[in-house]
Design a protein around this motif. Structure first.
Motif, PDB file in Angstrom:
ATOM      1  N   THR A 283       0.800  -1.222   0.000  1.00 55.70           N
ATOM      2  CA  THR A 283       0.000   0.000   0.000  1.00 55.70           C
ATOM      3  C   THR A 283       0.834   1.274   0.000  1.00 55.70           C
ATOM      4  N   GLY A 284       2.179   1.138   0.054  1.00 57.64           N
ATOM      5  CA  GLY A 284       2.982   2.337   0.206  1.00 57.64           C
ATOM      6  C   GLY A 284       2.582   3.064   1.474  1.00 57.64           C
ATOM      7  N   LEU A 285       2.372   4.386   1.354  1.00 56.71           N
ATOM      8  CA  LEU A 285       1.863   5.185   2.475  1.00 56.71           C
ATOM      9  C   LEU A 285       0.514   5.788   2.102  1.00 56.71           C
ATOM     10  N   ALA A 286      -0.175   5.151   1.150  1.00 56.46           N
ATOM     11  CA  ALA A 286      -1.439   5.672   0.627  1.00 56.46           C
ATOM     12  C   ALA A 286      -2.615   5.226   1.492  1.00 56.46           C
ATOM     13  N   GLY A 287      -3.210   6.175   2.206  1.00 54.78           N
ATOM     14  CA  GLY A 287      -4.328   5.843   3.076  1.00 54.78           C
ATOM     15  C   GLY A 287      -5.501   5.267   2.323  1.00 54.78           C
ATOM     16  N   THR A 288      -5.770   5.777   1.112  1.00 56.60           N
ATOM     17  CA  THR A 288      -6.902   5.257   0.348  1.00 56.60           C
ATOM     18  C   THR A 288      -6.688   3.801  -0.037  1.00 56.60           C
ATOM     19  N   VAL A 289      -5.455   3.406  -0.312  1.00 56.51           N
ATOM     20  CA  VAL A 289      -5.196   2.016  -0.676  1.00 56.51           C
ATOM     21  C   VAL A 289      -5.311   1.116   0.554  1.00 56.51           C
ATOM     22  N   MET A 290      -4.684   1.524   1.662  1.00 58.19           N
ATOM     23  CA  MET A 290      -4.677   0.659   2.839  1.00 58.19           C
ATOM     24  C   MET A 290      -6.051   0.571   3.506  1.00 58.19           C
ATOM     25  N   ARG A 291      -6.928   1.588   3.304  1.00 59.60           N
ATOM     26  CA  ARG A 291      -8.259   1.539   3.923  1.00 59.60           C
ATOM     27  C   ARG A 291      -9.352   1.114   2.942  1.00 59.60           C
ATOM     28  N   PHE A 292      -9.224   1.431   1.631  1.00 58.56           N
ATOM     29  CA  PHE A 292     -10.283   1.112   0.675  1.00 58.56           C
ATOM     30  C   PHE A 292     -10.202  -0.321   0.146  1.00 58.56           C
ATOM     31  N   VAL A 293      -9.002  -0.747  -0.224  1.00 53.74           N
ATOM     32  CA  VAL A 293      -8.874  -2.002  -0.971  1.00 53.74           C
ATOM     33  C   VAL A 293      -9.109  -3.256  -0.122  1.00 53.74           C
ATOM     34  N   PRO A 294      -8.759  -3.299   1.181  1.00 51.60           N
ATOM     35  CA  PRO A 294      -9.044  -4.520   1.948  1.00 51.60           C
ATOM     36  C   PRO A 294     -10.516  -4.930   1.942  1.00 51.60           C
ATOM     37  N   VAL A 295     -11.440  -3.969   1.942  1.00 46.94           N
ATOM     38  CA  VAL A 295     -12.859  -4.330   1.892  1.00 46.94           C
ATOM     39  C   VAL A 295     -13.179  -4.953   0.534  1.00 46.94           C
ATOM     40  N   LEU A 296     -12.615  -4.391  -0.523  1.00 46.67           N
ATOM     41  CA  LEU A 296     -12.818  -4.951  -1.852  1.00 46.67           C
ATOM     42  C   LEU A 296     -12.217  -6.353  -1.960  1.00 46.67           C
ATOM     43  N   ALA A 297     -11.146  -6.601  -1.207  1.00 44.88           N
ATOM     44  CA  ALA A 297     -10.474  -7.901  -1.271  1.00 44.88           C
ATOM     45  C   ALA A 297     -11.364  -9.045  -0.797  1.00 44.88           C
ATOM     46  N   ALA A 298     -12.416  -8.727  -0.065  1.00 49.34           N
ATOM     47  CA  ALA A 298     -13.362  -9.781   0.339  1.00 49.34           C
ATOM     48  C   ALA A 298     -14.001 -10.425  -0.875  1.00 49.34           C
ATOM     49  N   LEU A 299     -14.077  -9.698  -2.000  1.00 49.49           N
ATOM     50  CA  LEU A 299     -14.675 -10.226  -3.226  1.00 49.49           C
ATOM     51  C   LEU A 299     -13.706 -11.094  -4.015  1.00 49.49           C
ATOM     52  N   HIS A 300     -12.435 -11.115  -3.602  1.00 49.10           N
ATOM     53  CA  HIS A 300     -11.427 -11.933  -4.277  1.00 49.10           C
ATOM     54  C   HIS A 300     -11.546 -13.376  -3.814  1.00 49.10           C
ATOM     55  N   ASP A 301     -11.247 -14.306  -4.717  1.00 46.19           N
ATOM     56  CA  ASP A 301     -11.272 -15.722  -4.365  1.00 46.19           C
ATOM     57  C   ASP A 301      -9.864 -16.152  -3.967  1.00 46.19           C
ATOM     58  N   GLY A 302      -9.520 -15.874  -2.702  1.00 46.11           N
ATOM     59  CA  GLY A 302      -8.199 -16.212  -2.204  1.00 46.11           C
ATOM     60  C   GLY A 302      -7.756 -15.249  -1.124  1.00 46.11           C
ATOM     61  N   ASP A 303      -6.612 -15.530  -0.533  1.00 50.27           N
ATOM     62  CA  ASP A 303      -6.080 -14.701   0.543  1.00 50.27           C
ATOM     63  C   ASP A 303      -5.315 -13.515  -0.040  1.00 50.27           C
ATOM     64  N   VAL A 304      -5.558 -12.325   0.506  1.00 52.66           N
ATOM     65  CA  VAL A 304      -4.863 -11.119   0.054  1.00 52.66           C
ATOM     66  C   VAL A 304      -4.154 -10.506   1.253  1.00 52.66           C
ATOM     67  N   ARG A 305      -2.834 -10.488   1.173  1.00 53.25           N
ATOM     68  CA  ARG A 305      -2.026  -9.917   2.258  1.00 53.25           C
ATOM     69  C   ARG A 305      -1.734  -8.459   1.931  1.00 53.25           C
TER      70      ARG A 305
ATOM     71  N   THR B 232       0.511  -5.083   3.101  1.00 54.67           N
ATOM     72  CA  THR B 232       1.590  -4.487   3.874  1.00 54.67           C
ATOM     73  C   THR B 232       1.848  -3.106   3.288  1.00 54.67           C
ATOM     74  N   GLY B 233       2.864  -2.406   3.783  1.00 51.86           N
ATOM     75  CA  GLY B 233       3.096  -1.053   3.292  1.00 51.86           C
ATOM     76  C   GLY B 233       4.442  -0.526   3.731  1.00 51.86           C
ATOM     77  N   ASP B 234       4.686   0.762   3.450  1.00 53.89           N
ATOM     78  CA  ASP B 234       5.905   1.409   3.917  1.00 53.89           C
ATOM     79  C   ASP B 234       5.985   1.327   5.438  1.00 53.89           C
ATOM     80  N   GLU B 235       7.170   1.527   5.971  1.00 59.17           N
ATOM     81  CA  GLU B 235       7.347   1.446   7.433  1.00 59.17           C
ATOM     82  C   GLU B 235       6.402   2.392   8.159  1.00 59.17           C
ATOM     83  N   ALA B 236       6.239   3.616   7.644  1.00 59.00           N
ATOM     84  CA  ALA B 236       5.349   4.576   8.302  1.00 59.00           C
ATOM     85  C   ALA B 236       3.893   4.151   8.218  1.00 59.00           C
ATOM     86  N   ALA B 237       3.543   3.335   7.216  1.00 60.27           N
ATOM     87  CA  ALA B 237       2.158   2.870   7.092  1.00 60.27           C
ATOM     88  C   ALA B 237       1.800   1.868   8.184  1.00 60.27           C
TER      89      ALA B 237
END
Length: 443
Positions: A96-118, A120-125
């Protein structure tokens, strides 16, 4: 990039008089990208932001099956949505880098994926709050594994190809993104999704209104109400989702440093294509800068801000527009009277703890600052140039550049962190001042 790398901010030597075209809105680009990835058909975004954050969002959505194409010689982006029949299956990892929209938006969308989605992000994230995202997913029946400190990245979302709907409660006091993420993905839930905010405060409400507006534009029914207990409640109805062609508004928050330059250097800065009506928090600059001494006018599609070099302190509640705080604070430290910026406690969970970071750096320059849990007092004093730390925060970097217009020898650490949302900030800044790279700059 090593933290000792600095950029000596140029001092303004005369009035400015420039028309600025800022790139597309970061917040709107992120929302359009996510909705385009789950739409019923292809989407064309005209003028989206092309920055580190938006590229990270594209990479994340690409991992889940969306495809992106830039037509030759165009500023447009064509998105082919995720299709269940062709989407990749199995495990994936998203950075996710340090992008708040990626780290907060995409995990909910990942529920629609067929498989495990890990994720992670930059150290500050890894220190930014994620607890409400995790709690909301679990409340919706989605399994989530936390790999480090509870309530933070890294996490794994165990996608099962569906997102159940239903009613959930969430505390979004730390960020409006904890509401927007659910509303966006809720367009593809199995059943209507109702989200009730139970926290003590609700920062950046305009960003949630922005989310409702893009959902409406996509044909999704999403409503907001306040219940009998005074709690905010949102409801999203799943259904057809189509965007077609979308023109992305310029990023009004990123226009702020240039508007501030007119107040410090004198003269006029015009911003092209300022929307007549918008949900962007940056539109509040018109009122805030007027209060601080600017003349703000509209000429056709352009917003003009003129200044004389005189800047007045301000007592302002910025709870709804917290992202404007670093720019307002940079002006406040050069003002002729004290300022008190209130309602900004949620900024402690941004790219850095912005309240503390601003207090430290303004003190380093010579200002008297008083740091409260939810606000910042700034008492102007004669300032002396110094190394201005940015803490990997793009808005701290632009704040340093603003102050450097008047204070010689402000050396901004890692100015390239501005590429997060404004890819050519340095070039635009120098062009505005009609100057070459300042002496002493190092990369």
């Amino acid at each position: 990039m090593p933290t000792e790398v600095t950029w000596t901010a140029p001092v303004a030597t005369g009035p400015v008089d420039v028309l600025i075209r800022v790139p597309g809105s970061k917040s709107l680009t992120a929302r359009w990208l996510l909705l385009a990835a789950i739409a019923d058909g292809p989407t064309t975004l005209r003028g989206p932001l092309n920055s580190r954050d938006s590229r990270i969002m594209q990479d994340a959505l690409g991992q889940l099956g969306a495809r992106f194409h830039v037509p030759e010689g165009s500023d447009s982006l064509v998105i082919t949505p995720i299709h269940p029949a062709t989407a990749p299956r199995g495990d994936a990892e998203i950075h996710t880098g340090l992008a708040g929209t990626v780290m907060r938006f995409v995990p909910v969308l990942a529920a629609l994926h067929d498989g495990d989605v890990r994720f992670t992000g930059d150290e500050a994230a890894l220190v930014r709050p994620m607890g409400p995202v995790i709690a909301a997913l679990r409340a919706l029946g989605v399994e989530v594994t936390e790999h480090g400190e509870p309530g933070h990245l890294p996490i794994t979302v165990h996608g099962r190809g569906r997102l159940p709907g239903g009613a959930i409660e969430i505390d979004a006091s730390a960020s409006s993104q904890f509401i927007s993420n659910l509303l966006l993905a809720g367009a593809r839930a199995d059943a209507p999704l109702e989200v009730r905010h139970t926290g003590r405060s609700l920062p950046s409400l305009p960003h949630i209104e922005m989310t409702l507006a893009v959902l409406e534009r996509a044909g999704v029914r999403a409503v907001h109400r306040v219940d009998d207990d005074g709690l905010h409640v949102w409801r999203v109805e799943p259904g057809p989702l189509a965007l077609g062609e979308v023109i992305v508004e310029p990023d009004l928050s990123n226009a702020g440093p240039f508007l501030a330059a007119a107040m410090i250097a004198g003269g006029t800065i015009a911003i092209a294509d300022w929307p007549v009506s918008t949900t962007q928090p940056g539109d509040e600059y018109r009122r805030l800068l007027t209060r601080m001494g600017a003349l703000v006018e509209r000429e056709g599609d352009e917003l003009w801000v003129s200044g004389t070099g005189a800047i007045h302190g301000i007592d302002a509640d910025l709870s709804a527009v917290g992202e404007l705080t670093p720019t307002i604070a940079a002006l406040a430290v050069l003002a002729d009277s004290p300022s008190h910026l209130r309602g900004i406690g949620h900024l402690r969970g941004h790219e850095t703890d912005r309240i503390h970071s601003l207090a430290v750096e303004l003190r380093r320059l010579g200002a008297v600052t008083v740091e409260h849990e939810d606000s910042l007092e700034i008492h102007p004093r004669p300032l002396t140039g110094c190394v201005f730390e940015t803490y990997e925060d793009h808005r701290m970097a632009t704040a340093g550049a603003i102050i450097g217009l008047r204070v010689p020898d402000v050396r901004v650490v890692d100015i390239q962190t501005t590429q997060k949302t404004l890819p050519d900030f340095v070039g635009m800044w120098l062009s505005m001042l009609h100057t070459e790279s300042p002496a002493g700059r190092t990369w």
